[in-house]
Design a protein around this motif. Sequence first.
Motif, PDB file in Angstrom:
ATOM      1  N   CYS A 116       4.825   6.335   1.055  1.00  0.00           N
ATOM      2  CA  CYS A 116       3.640   6.064   1.620  1.00  0.00           C
ATOM      3  C   CYS A 116       3.269   5.880   2.736  1.00  0.00           C
ATOM      4  O   CYS A 116       3.691   5.537   3.541  1.00  0.00           O
ATOM      5  CB  CYS A 116       3.088   4.838   0.458  1.00  0.00           C
ATOM      6  SG  CYS A 116       1.726   4.154   0.396  1.00  0.00           S
ATOM      7  N   GLY A 170      -4.413   5.557   0.732  1.00  0.00           N
ATOM      8  CA  GLY A 170      -5.710   5.141   0.034  1.00  0.00           C
ATOM      9  C   GLY A 170      -6.352   6.354  -1.130  1.00  0.00           C
ATOM     10  O   GLY A 170      -7.032   5.784  -2.176  1.00  0.00           O
ATOM     11  N   MET A 219      -0.863   2.793  -6.150  1.00  0.00           N
ATOM     12  CA  MET A 219       0.090   2.756  -4.854  1.00  0.00           C
ATOM     13  C   MET A 219       0.761   0.763  -5.151  1.00  0.00           C
ATOM     14  O   MET A 219       1.916   0.798  -5.079  1.00  0.00           O
ATOM     15  CB  MET A 219       0.289   2.897  -3.808  1.00  0.00           C
ATOM     16  CG  MET A 219      -1.304   2.334  -3.048  1.00  0.00           C
ATOM     17  SD  MET A 219      -1.282   0.747  -2.341  1.00  0.00           S
ATOM     18  CE  MET A 219      -0.016   1.553  -0.992  1.00  0.00           C
TER      19      MET A 219
HETATM   20  S1  SF4 Z   1      -1.681   8.433  -1.809  1.00  0.00           S
HETATM   21 FE1  SF4 Z   1      -1.938   6.176  -2.884  1.00  0.00          FE
HETATM   22  S2  SF4 Z   1       0.581   6.346  -2.412  1.00  0.00           S
HETATM   23 FE2  SF4 Z   1       0.234   8.384  -1.574  1.00  0.00          FE
HETATM   24  S3  SF4 Z   1       0.032   7.995   0.463  1.00  0.00           S
HETATM   25 FE3  SF4 Z   1      -1.485   7.464   0.386  1.00  0.00          FE
HETATM   26  S4  SF4 Z   1      -1.501   5.105  -0.432  1.00  0.00           S
HETATM   27 FE4  SF4 Z   1       0.258   5.891  -0.361  1.00  0.00          FE
END
Ligand code: SF4
Lengths: 477, 234
Positions: A315, A319, A344
């Motif tokens: 990650c 966001g 997340m």
């Molecule tokens: S979408 Fe969510 S899980 Fe994926 S990199 Fe961005 S913050 Fe991290």
Amino acid sequence: MMHATSNQFRANANAGLANPTLQSALAKMKVGFPTKRAEAVAKLPEFDALRDRARDIKNHVLENIDWYLERFEQRVTEAGGHVHWARTPEEARQIVLDICQRLGARSVTKGKSMIAEEIGLNAYLESHAIEPVETDLGEYIIQLRNEAPSHIIAPAVHLTKDAIEADFRRAHTHLDARRDLTEPQTLVAEARGILRQRYFQADVGITGANFLIAETGSSVIVTNEGNGDLTQLLPKAHVVLASLEKIVPTLEDASAILRVLGRSATGQEMSVYTTFSTGPRRPGDLDGPGEYHVVLLDNGRSALLGTEFQEILRCIRCGACMNHCPVYGAVGGHAYGWVYPGPMGAVLTPSLIGVENAKPLPNASTFCGKCESVCPMRIPLPKMMRHYRAREWQRDLTPRGARIGLGIWAWFAKRPPLYHFMASTAMAALGWLGRKHGSFFNLPLAGGWTATREFPAPQGKTFQELWWEKQRAKGRS
Amino acid sequence: MSDARTQILAGIRASLKRDALPQDRVAALETRLAGRPRGPIPARSAGLDRAGLVDLFDRQARSVACTVTRVATRADVPAALAAYLKSQNLPAEVEMSPDPDLDHIPWSAMPLLRIARGKPSGAEGVGVTSALAAVAETATLMIASGPTSPATMNFLPDTHVVVLPAARVVGPLEDAWDRLRATRDGALVAAAMPRTVNLVTGPSRTGDIEQKIEMGAHGPRRLHVIVVEDDGDV
Ligand code: SF4
């Protein structure tokens, strides 16, 4: 560590749903972020290839992370900086405090850092008579309100301009009470003026890190305001707070991931300021900090390697998953009860503070799959939430009502003819009952579902019936 | 803290179910570090000549709220700067990095322009710098700190003006790193890597109040680039 209320997700969520200010802020967010991201993605034909590349880089790093961290440490040391390893939030806070006390620090400026939130740094410094000053505008606002961030890249996204104006009037009593603060521009200018002085007064500047570069021993921050730069350039020492998995091998690897970061976060092709910091100021330099420290925090991350949760360590905190999440969009970030909200957070929070302290989070999902489909690092968030649900089940943490209901379902599901009969009967009944509206506002035994959303009335056929029809059709063609 | 270090590294290896990496794996990682493989490079800057790169930079710069003037030679820079200051109703007064790149410009052609060389005073006026490279792909300026290039000049002034020789405009960010490496004899380790490398893409902004973009959050609220089309190979 920051106190977690994740186990009160239901109560937190209800509070969020009943808060009209939050709801209007979320309504804006749900449109704004996804639209900007979609526009940026449409302009870059290589976007999906870059996501694959970004995923592969981080997978490579995670397999070899011990070696890359040691190389990073060596490079930082050669450049005149120091690396400090911290197993726990307590150790990390102590390292920062020791640096501050050795330098006789009375105030520290802070760029945005989720790790600082994770280790509860502000409260700790305050308890030792050191004043932390948040300099990211959103973080500054929530510090005035004594709140936690509600979003990882837009900490004050839950607030309206009027609320912020009221906070500024309450906090900035040295300014003319009759001043006009109706425009956002005037609020930005006021915060800018106040924080300008704080940069020059601060003894230590603390930032987070979006990347650490093994090749050069650099830490990297990505901002739009420039606050993280003034934070690190003006004080005597620059302290970087970073978790282990921020490491990438080379400047080229960081460059590849930067192409998906800004687009996924705010729809920008590049954020305004991407800054690579290496060691303290050099002999002859006209500015820059006299000392450079990197605090490497583990806090449970090394234990995720080699498990079904390893992939969350890819990650990059863009966001996007929360910007596109229907649950986050309904209840807001504070409902998640700890530092990291949204999908997340639903995976990372139980990983870091223990699933027993975050039982409801892996269930705070409709499994619509949107988060995974937008994640630039291709992290299978729904799959990992399911792993936690399974673990929860094994450890008997699932509420009794849900267990009994699912137990009954399982009994039928193991007996296909019976299941089929029961399901089609129930579907027919529901279809008939819901025929007027096409959906249910209230459904017995599923109050948890219908309290906040409608349950679509079945259109007549069960999944199994449709499946068999499809199979038969295929057989014919 | 050495035992924290030992324990974290041991914990990582236990989780990955292996010891410290064997020699052959280490050799492969060293090869990768030295080879610096690139990811997919966006095609938008591929195959462009200098004029094409400058055009792309110019277009991208405008899309991030940056303004651009293009002048033919370095002799035209002082007048272009004076004209820009006038157009923004700013006094003819600038702070300027003591960068040798900027020494080549005949500033005396504009006797009314007051120039203070050195690091910025903190007064929120106009700051003038050079740039080591400019990335056409995203209109990103690469500015490295050093004895003649204070990093605070990129942040403290209210208006930031960058004098950019067209020969320094490259396609992707990776080419800008190679330019930096070329000025430092190869590997960017220890003192060869500047203390601060700033990648600047447009003027400072924030969306923290109701997601409405406001310029000039902490850094400059205006960013202006003067591209010098024919400036030799500086
Ligand atoms: S979408 Fe969510 S899980 Fe994926 S990199 Fe961005 S913050 Fe991290």
